[in-house]
Design a protein around this motif. Structure first.
Motif, PDB file in Angstrom:
ATOM      1  N   ASP A  68       0.843  -1.204   0.000  1.00 14.01           N
ATOM      2  CA  ASP A  68       0.000   0.000   0.000  1.00 14.01           C
ATOM      3  C   ASP A  68       0.879   1.257   0.000  1.00 14.01           C
ATOM      4  OD1 ASP A  68      -2.211   1.631   0.032  1.00 14.01           O
ATOM      5  OD2 ASP A  68      -2.802   1.159   2.092  1.00 14.01           O
ATOM      6  N   ARG A  70       3.964   1.893   0.879  1.00  9.84           N
ATOM      7  CA  ARG A  70       5.005   2.173   1.863  1.00  9.84           C
ATOM      8  C   ARG A  70       5.968   1.011   2.003  1.00  9.84           C
ATOM      9  NH1 ARG A  70       1.414   1.953   5.952  1.00  9.84           N
ATOM     10  NH2 ARG A  70       0.525   0.701   4.293  1.00  9.84           N
ATOM     11  N   ALA A 103      10.078   1.120   8.802  1.00 12.08           N
ATOM     12  CA  ALA A 103      11.138   1.860   9.484  1.00 12.08           C
ATOM     13  C   ALA A 103      10.743   2.292  10.894  1.00 12.08           C
ATOM     14  CB  ALA A 103      11.531   3.090   8.661  1.00 12.08           C
ATOM     15  N   ILE A 104       9.447   2.495  11.129  1.00  5.43           N
ATOM     16  CA  ILE A 104       9.046   2.970  12.453  1.00  5.43           C
ATOM     17  C   ILE A 104       8.472   1.861  13.328  1.00  5.43           C
ATOM     18  CG2 ILE A 104       8.743   5.369  11.741  1.00  5.43           C
ATOM     19  CD1 ILE A 104       5.707   4.837  11.686  1.00  5.43           C
ATOM     20  N   GLY A 105       8.527   0.598  12.845  1.00  2.00           N
ATOM     21  CA  GLY A 105       8.109  -0.503  13.697  1.00  2.00           C
ATOM     22  C   GLY A 105       6.664  -0.934  13.547  1.00  2.00           C
ATOM     23  N   LYS A 106       5.991  -0.457  12.506  1.00  2.00           N
ATOM     24  CA  LYS A 106       4.645  -0.943  12.221  1.00  2.00           C
ATOM     25  C   LYS A 106       4.726  -2.390  11.752  1.00  2.00           C
ATOM     26  CE  LYS A 106       3.085   2.526   9.839  1.00  2.00           C
ATOM     27  NZ  LYS A 106       2.463   3.312   8.763  1.00  2.00           N
ATOM     28  N   HIS A 156      -7.685  -6.710   2.681  1.00  2.00           N
ATOM     29  CA  HIS A 156      -6.858  -5.815   3.498  1.00  2.00           C
ATOM     30  C   HIS A 156      -7.692  -5.271   4.653  1.00  2.00           C
ATOM     31  CE1 HIS A 156      -3.923  -2.931   4.702  1.00  2.00           C
ATOM     32  NE2 HIS A 156      -4.531  -1.883   4.191  1.00  2.00           N
ATOM     33  N   TYR A 157      -7.189  -5.476   5.856  1.00  2.00           N
ATOM     34  CA  TYR A 157      -7.911  -4.956   7.030  1.00  2.00           C
ATOM     35  C   TYR A 157      -6.908  -4.741   8.154  1.00  2.00           C
ATOM     36  CZ  TYR A 157      -7.746  -9.374   9.639  1.00  2.00           C
ATOM     37  OH  TYR A 157      -7.316 -10.472  10.338  1.00  2.00           O
ATOM     38  N   VAL A 158      -7.363  -4.098   9.232  1.00  2.00           N
ATOM     39  CA  VAL A 158      -6.484  -3.875  10.373  1.00  2.00           C
ATOM     40  C   VAL A 158      -6.910  -4.807  11.508  1.00  2.00           C
ATOM     41  CG1 VAL A 158      -7.816  -1.871  11.193  1.00  2.00           C
ATOM     42  CG2 VAL A 158      -5.462  -2.146  11.924  1.00  2.00           C
ATOM     43  N   GLU A 168      -2.668  -5.095  18.642  1.00  2.00           N
ATOM     44  CA  GLU A 168      -3.454  -4.615  17.500  1.00  2.00           C
ATOM     45  C   GLU A 168      -2.680  -3.603  16.652  1.00  2.00           C
ATOM     46  OE1 GLU A 168      -7.243  -3.438  19.097  1.00  2.00           O
ATOM     47  OE2 GLU A 168      -7.807  -5.523  19.314  1.00  2.00           O
ATOM     48  N   GLY A 169      -3.383  -3.042  15.675  1.00  2.00           N
ATOM     49  CA  GLY A 169      -2.759  -2.084  14.778  1.00  2.00           C
ATOM     50  C   GLY A 169      -1.919  -2.781  13.720  1.00  2.00           C
ATOM     51  N   GLU A 171      -1.429  -4.393  10.130  1.00  2.00           N
ATOM     52  CA  GLU A 171      -2.019  -4.359   8.795  1.00  2.00           C
ATOM     53  C   GLU A 171      -1.993  -5.767   8.212  1.00  2.00           C
ATOM     54  OE1 GLU A 171      -0.131  -1.484   6.277  1.00  2.00           O
ATOM     55  OE2 GLU A 171      -0.269   0.114   7.768  1.00  2.00           O
ATOM     56  N   MET A 210     -11.164  -4.237   3.007  1.00  2.00           N
ATOM     57  CA  MET A 210     -11.027  -3.774   1.627  1.00  2.00           C
ATOM     58  C   MET A 210     -10.598  -4.956   0.756  1.00  2.00           C
ATOM     59  SD  MET A 210     -11.676  -0.519   1.983  1.00  2.00           S
ATOM     60  CE  MET A 210     -11.032   0.400   0.582  1.00  2.00           C
TER      61      MET A 210
END
Lengths: 218, 218
Positions: A68, A70, A103-106, A156-158, A168-169, A171, A210
């Motif tokens: 998506d 990134r 890069a930010i740990g997602k 695609h969902y969270v 949670e959070g 992707e 989605m």
């Protein structure tokens, strides 16, 4: 109105959320979005060591993608048998989770499921490596690029991790199109991991799923 | 190896995570990325009702943006006094949280902080509305577009809600550049909410903070 006590922050409740995984996925044809560039694999994906985390096999490896739009990179690949997500009511034989971070740990998980059919060459290499009993770095890396989805539908969902701490959070990118493994391969895997390791389906709650269509040509 | 009990999934621990907010933000000049299009505000942002959630004011409103290339919309705006994030060691007078969500329910917070200086016209309208004691839909909406960051540095990291349930996987976009409110405005706010409502700083742990420079021209 129930006020928060800012003088006792250590006692605040860390909530179990309403965005848990796995969930039941259903195709809704009228809501499919065309998006050939939704997942872009940047160079080869490979795994280079295997470890038994008690519940299944976990492989560390390398790979880079744009999910998506990134940039993410592969952290590890692990297995669930049977699958965790259902797709149009079907619970498949296995689900492979390609766990990515950015890069930010997602955290982003690309999930691909397997049905019983022809043997899978990559799974063969992984099983053979595990059967040596040497849970160390492989003599040769195993390329798994060909298992990544390049066509068909992506849900695609969270959601969350499907094992504790269930954070949670996350992707999720779940491929509709399965690959195959043979019954013999599944049985070899189950010799080592006879117990099922699929988390039960979680409620969708206030979430949208989605659907992105990567198209039909590789 | 400690195996998970898949027959007792209801007893799995939902973990307090290691990606909590707020955090201490520091400018690292050599790591700043130029990204004029990192935040794209699509049309006006406005709020249209105010409610007192016990800890602060919470305003519902509307607004649409592309945050890091993906479409989000405003859910609500609320206040913390003093600020929650520190920026280069400074804890400012207030921090305003523009809470967004996207089509699949991901949460993204755009945080802008206020220092004491000239009165802020938008805060004036909000305070005046609250001082009427009518916690309902406004007669007129309040435009807050001008408070959104269009220049300067944005700190971007993955964290949590700063009030229970403290859920993680929240995308943070924290503006370095403050706006001003007057001391008189802050005192009017504190008449209603005398207690501080800033969560203590949380450890960064295994996270990177990205810095995007939106540029210097509006």
């Amino acid at each position: 109105m129930n006020k928060l006590d800012y003088q006792a922050q250590s006692q605040w409740a860390y909530g179990a959320g309403k965005q848990q995984s796995p969930i039941a996925l259903e195709t809704v044809p009228q809501n499919i979005l065309e998006a050939a560039d939704f997942l872009e694999w940047q160079g080869p994906y490979y795994v280079q060591d295997v470890c038994d985390n008690g519940n299944n096999l976990l492989l560390h490896g390398q790979g880079h993608a744009r999910l998506d739009q990134r940039l993410f990179h592969l952290v590890q690949l692990h297995f669930h048998a049977p699958a965790e997500h259902t797709i149009n009511g079907e619970l498949r034989a296995m689900e492979w989770h390609f766990v990515h971070t950015d890069a930010i740990g997602k955290t982003a998980v690309v999930a691909v499921s397997a049905v019983i059919g022809r043997p899978n060459p990559q799974f063969e290499q992984i099983l053979a490596q595990y059967e040596t009993g040497k849970l160390t770095t492989f003599a040769e890396t195993i390329l798994v690029t060909s298992l990544l989805p390049t066509t068909g539908l992506i849900y695609h969902y969270v959601g969350s991790l499907t094992t504790p701490p269930l954070i949670e959070g996350v992707e999720w990118y779940v491929a509709e199109k399965p690959f195959t493994i043979s019954q013999e391969q599944l049985e070899r895997y189950q010799q080592f991991f006879p117990k099922t390791n699929n988390r039960t389906l979680q409620p969708l709650n206030d979430r949208q799923v989605m659907q992105y269509d990567l198209g039909s040509n590789d």
